[in-house]
Design a protein around this motif. Sequence first.
Motif, PDB file in Angstrom:
ATOM      1  N   ASP A 142       0.809  -1.230   0.000  1.00 27.31           N
ATOM      2  CA  ASP A 142       0.000   0.000   0.000  1.00 27.31           C
ATOM      3  C   ASP A 142       0.839   1.276   0.000  1.00 27.31           C
ATOM      4  N   LEU A 143       1.859   1.298  -0.839  1.00 32.68           N
ATOM      5  CA  LEU A 143       2.652   2.515  -0.967  1.00 32.68           C
ATOM      6  C   LEU A 143       1.854   3.603  -1.677  1.00 32.68           C
ATOM      7  N   GLY A 144       2.041   4.833  -1.230  1.00 28.52           N
ATOM      8  CA  GLY A 144       1.392   5.955  -1.890  1.00 28.52           C
ATOM      9  C   GLY A 144       2.035   6.239  -3.235  1.00 28.52           C
ATOM     10  N   PRO A 145       1.398   7.030  -4.057  1.00 31.67           N
ATOM     11  CA  PRO A 145       1.914   7.306  -5.412  1.00 31.67           C
ATOM     12  C   PRO A 145       3.271   8.000  -5.411  1.00 31.67           C
ATOM     13  N   ASP A 146       3.591   8.706  -4.346  1.00 30.58           N
ATOM     14  CA  ASP A 146       4.873   9.418  -4.289  1.00 30.58           C
ATOM     15  C   ASP A 146       5.891   8.715  -3.397  1.00 30.58           C
ATOM     16  N   GLU A 147       5.574   7.496  -2.978  1.00 27.18           N
ATOM     17  CA  GLU A 147       6.475   6.766  -2.089  1.00 27.18           C
ATOM     18  C   GLU A 147       7.231   5.689  -2.858  1.00 27.18           C
ATOM     19  N   GLU A 148       8.447   5.416  -2.413  1.00 27.06           N
ATOM     20  CA  GLU A 148       9.269   4.385  -3.030  1.00 27.06           C
ATOM     21  C   GLU A 148       9.603   3.315  -2.007  1.00 27.06           C
ATOM     22  N   ASP A 149       9.593   2.073  -2.457  1.00 24.98           N
ATOM     23  CA  ASP A 149       9.961   0.961  -1.586  1.00 24.98           C
ATOM     24  C   ASP A 149      11.487   0.910  -1.468  1.00 24.98           C
ATOM     25  N   TRP A 150      11.966   0.044  -0.554  1.00 23.95           N
ATOM     26  CA  TRP A 150      13.402  -0.177  -0.437  1.00 23.95           C
ATOM     27  C   TRP A 150      13.965  -0.615  -1.787  1.00 23.95           C
ATOM     28  N   GLN A 151      15.136  -0.137  -2.109  1.00 25.25           N
ATOM     29  CA  GLN A 151      15.833  -0.565  -3.318  1.00 25.25           C
ATOM     30  C   GLN A 151      16.902  -1.582  -2.921  1.00 25.25           C
ATOM     31  N   SER A 163      22.888   0.052   0.144  1.00 26.30           N
ATOM     32  CA  SER A 163      22.660   1.096   1.153  1.00 26.30           C
ATOM     33  C   SER A 163      21.318   0.911   1.860  1.00 26.30           C
ATOM     34  N   ASP A 164      20.264   0.673   1.105  1.00 28.86           N
ATOM     35  CA  ASP A 164      18.953   0.469   1.720  1.00 28.86           C
ATOM     36  C   ASP A 164      18.949  -0.786   2.587  1.00 28.86           C
ATOM     37  N   LEU A 165      19.666  -1.806   2.166  1.00 26.08           N
ATOM     38  CA  LEU A 165      19.742  -3.040   2.955  1.00 26.08           C
ATOM     39  C   LEU A 165      20.394  -2.766   4.308  1.00 26.08           C
ATOM     40  N   ALA A 166      21.401  -1.915   4.324  1.00 29.08           N
ATOM     41  CA  ALA A 166      22.041  -1.539   5.590  1.00 29.08           C
ATOM     42  C   ALA A 166      21.045  -0.825   6.498  1.00 29.08           C
ATOM     43  N   GLN A 167      20.218   0.043   5.924  1.00 28.29           N
ATOM     44  CA  GLN A 167      19.224   0.756   6.724  1.00 28.29           C
ATOM     45  C   GLN A 167      18.161  -0.195   7.242  1.00 28.29           C
ATOM     46  N   ILE A 168      17.756  -1.170   6.434  1.00 24.27           N
ATOM     47  CA  ILE A 168      16.797  -2.175   6.892  1.00 24.27           C
ATOM     48  C   ILE A 168      17.341  -2.897   8.114  1.00 24.27           C
ATOM     49  N   LEU A 169      18.612  -3.257   8.082  1.00 24.40           N
ATOM     50  CA  LEU A 169      19.222  -3.951   9.219  1.00 24.40           C
ATOM     51  C   LEU A 169      19.191  -3.079  10.466  1.00 24.40           C
ATOM     52  N   ARG A 170      19.488  -1.804  10.314  1.00 22.46           N
ATOM     53  CA  ARG A 170      19.474  -0.909  11.478  1.00 22.46           C
ATOM     54  C   ARG A 170      18.059  -0.764  12.033  1.00 22.46           C
ATOM     55  N   PRO A 189      19.478  -4.985  -3.624  1.00 22.23           N
ATOM     56  CA  PRO A 189      20.329  -5.462  -4.728  1.00 22.23           C
ATOM     57  C   PRO A 189      19.563  -6.401  -5.651  1.00 22.23           C
ATOM     58  N   ASP A 190      19.824  -6.286  -6.937  1.00 24.15           N
ATOM     59  CA  ASP A 190      19.164  -7.163  -7.904  1.00 24.15           C
ATOM     60  C   ASP A 190      19.503  -8.630  -7.654  1.00 24.15           C
ATOM     61  N   THR A 191      20.638  -8.875  -7.018  1.00 25.39           N
ATOM     62  CA  THR A 191      21.081 -10.253  -6.756  1.00 25.39           C
ATOM     63  C   THR A 191      20.424 -10.867  -5.530  1.00 25.39           C
ATOM     64  N   LEU A 192      19.646 -10.077  -4.796  1.00 26.24           N
ATOM     65  CA  LEU A 192      18.961 -10.587  -3.604  1.00 26.24           C
ATOM     66  C   LEU A 192      17.499 -10.830  -3.929  1.00 26.24           C
ATOM     67  N   ASP A 193      17.120 -12.099  -3.986  1.00 24.43           N
ATOM     68  CA  ASP A 193      15.741 -12.487  -4.291  1.00 24.43           C
ATOM     69  C   ASP A 193      15.013 -12.741  -2.972  1.00 24.43           C
ATOM     70  N   VAL A 194      14.265 -11.752  -2.514  1.00 32.77           N
ATOM     71  CA  VAL A 194      13.603 -11.853  -1.208  1.00 32.77           C
ATOM     72  C   VAL A 194      12.566 -12.973  -1.194  1.00 32.77           C
ATOM     73  N   ALA A 195      11.842 -13.142  -2.290  1.00 32.72           N
ATOM     74  CA  ALA A 195      10.842 -14.207  -2.346  1.00 32.72           C
ATOM     75  C   ALA A 195      11.500 -15.573  -2.210  1.00 32.72           C
ATOM     76  N   LEU A 196      12.661 -15.750  -2.829  1.00 32.05           N
ATOM     77  CA  LEU A 196      13.387 -17.016  -2.750  1.00 32.05           C
ATOM     78  C   LEU A 196      13.879 -17.258  -1.328  1.00 32.05           C
ATOM     79  N   VAL A 197      14.406 -16.201  -0.698  1.00 31.90           N
ATOM     80  CA  VAL A 197      14.871 -16.308   0.691  1.00 31.90           C
ATOM     81  C   VAL A 197      13.714 -16.671   1.619  1.00 31.90           C
ATOM     82  N   THR A 198      12.593 -15.998   1.451  1.00 26.19           N
ATOM     83  CA  THR A 198      11.436 -16.242   2.312  1.00 26.19           C
ATOM     84  C   THR A 198      10.947 -17.675   2.186  1.00 26.19           C
ATOM     85  N   ALA A 199      10.857 -18.171   0.956  1.00 24.30           N
ATOM     86  CA  ALA A 199      10.397 -19.546   0.742  1.00 24.30           C
ATOM     87  C   ALA A 199      11.367 -20.557   1.334  1.00 24.30           C
ATOM     88  N   ALA A 200      12.670 -20.314   1.166  1.00 25.43           N
ATOM     89  CA  ALA A 200      13.675 -21.231   1.713  1.00 25.43           C
ATOM     90  C   ALA A 200      13.604 -21.265   3.232  1.00 25.43           C
TER      91      ALA A 200
END
Length: 237
Positions: free
Chosen positions: A41-50, A136-143, A52-63
């Motif tokens: 439910d992001l707003g039209p002017d909001e951006e999700d975390w960016q 960079s965003d991944l580092a912020q997620i960790l914090r 790395p293209d090499t990190l597949d969150v769906a694959l990690v979650t399923a595993a």
Amino acid sequence: MSDTSTAGDTVLALLPDIPEVLAVLDTVDDPLIAWLQPVADLGPDEEDWQLPDTLDVALVTAAWDRILGLRPEPLTRRDDEREGVPDAYTLETAATGYQRASLYPVPVPRADLAVMAGLLEHLRRALARDRPADHSDLAQILRDAADRLTEKRGYPAPRHRYEAEDLVADLETALEMLDPGQDPDAALLLEAIGTPAEGSTVTLSGAAAQAYDRWTGRLITKAVRNPTEAALTRWAN
């Protein structure tokens, strides 16, 4: 890998019935993986975390969901729910005759472990001083996730402030349980315990009993960072 810890496309993990150690699995699940999920439910002017293209969150979650689903039933129940639970057995050491925390061999798919090891590498890069720009965003997620864990476990007065590095350390400890590799103590314990029959009593003696103390002691030290609490946990198990 030693022959005692592998079988085809699976690795034989060793999970201890020690709540303080198993807590690292919960930490990896939430907040770590939970905070990697796309924001709804992001707003039209909001951006999700960016991420790395090499990190597949769906694959990690399923595993990770598959790995958690492999836990034997005794490890998913509270102490007051253990009576008559399938797969439960008793572990003792011969020298003391005392009951110890049971250790449960669990076959874990290598492919799922590889996915989780990939996540660990991404997190390590995110915490490095020379992190790639796309981490960079991944580092912020960790914090942010570490702050959430501090609130979750310490409310109203935190006993320990979690840092991003603590979350990564918990994932490292989880993978050490799930993939013991060529750890000689884990190999000795897996051989000594075998496949314990439901309701049976397994007694460790000699080198296996010493391996139990060393192996559980190392995990407790990593999972319970307060030295006094770690010592009490070792004594109780």
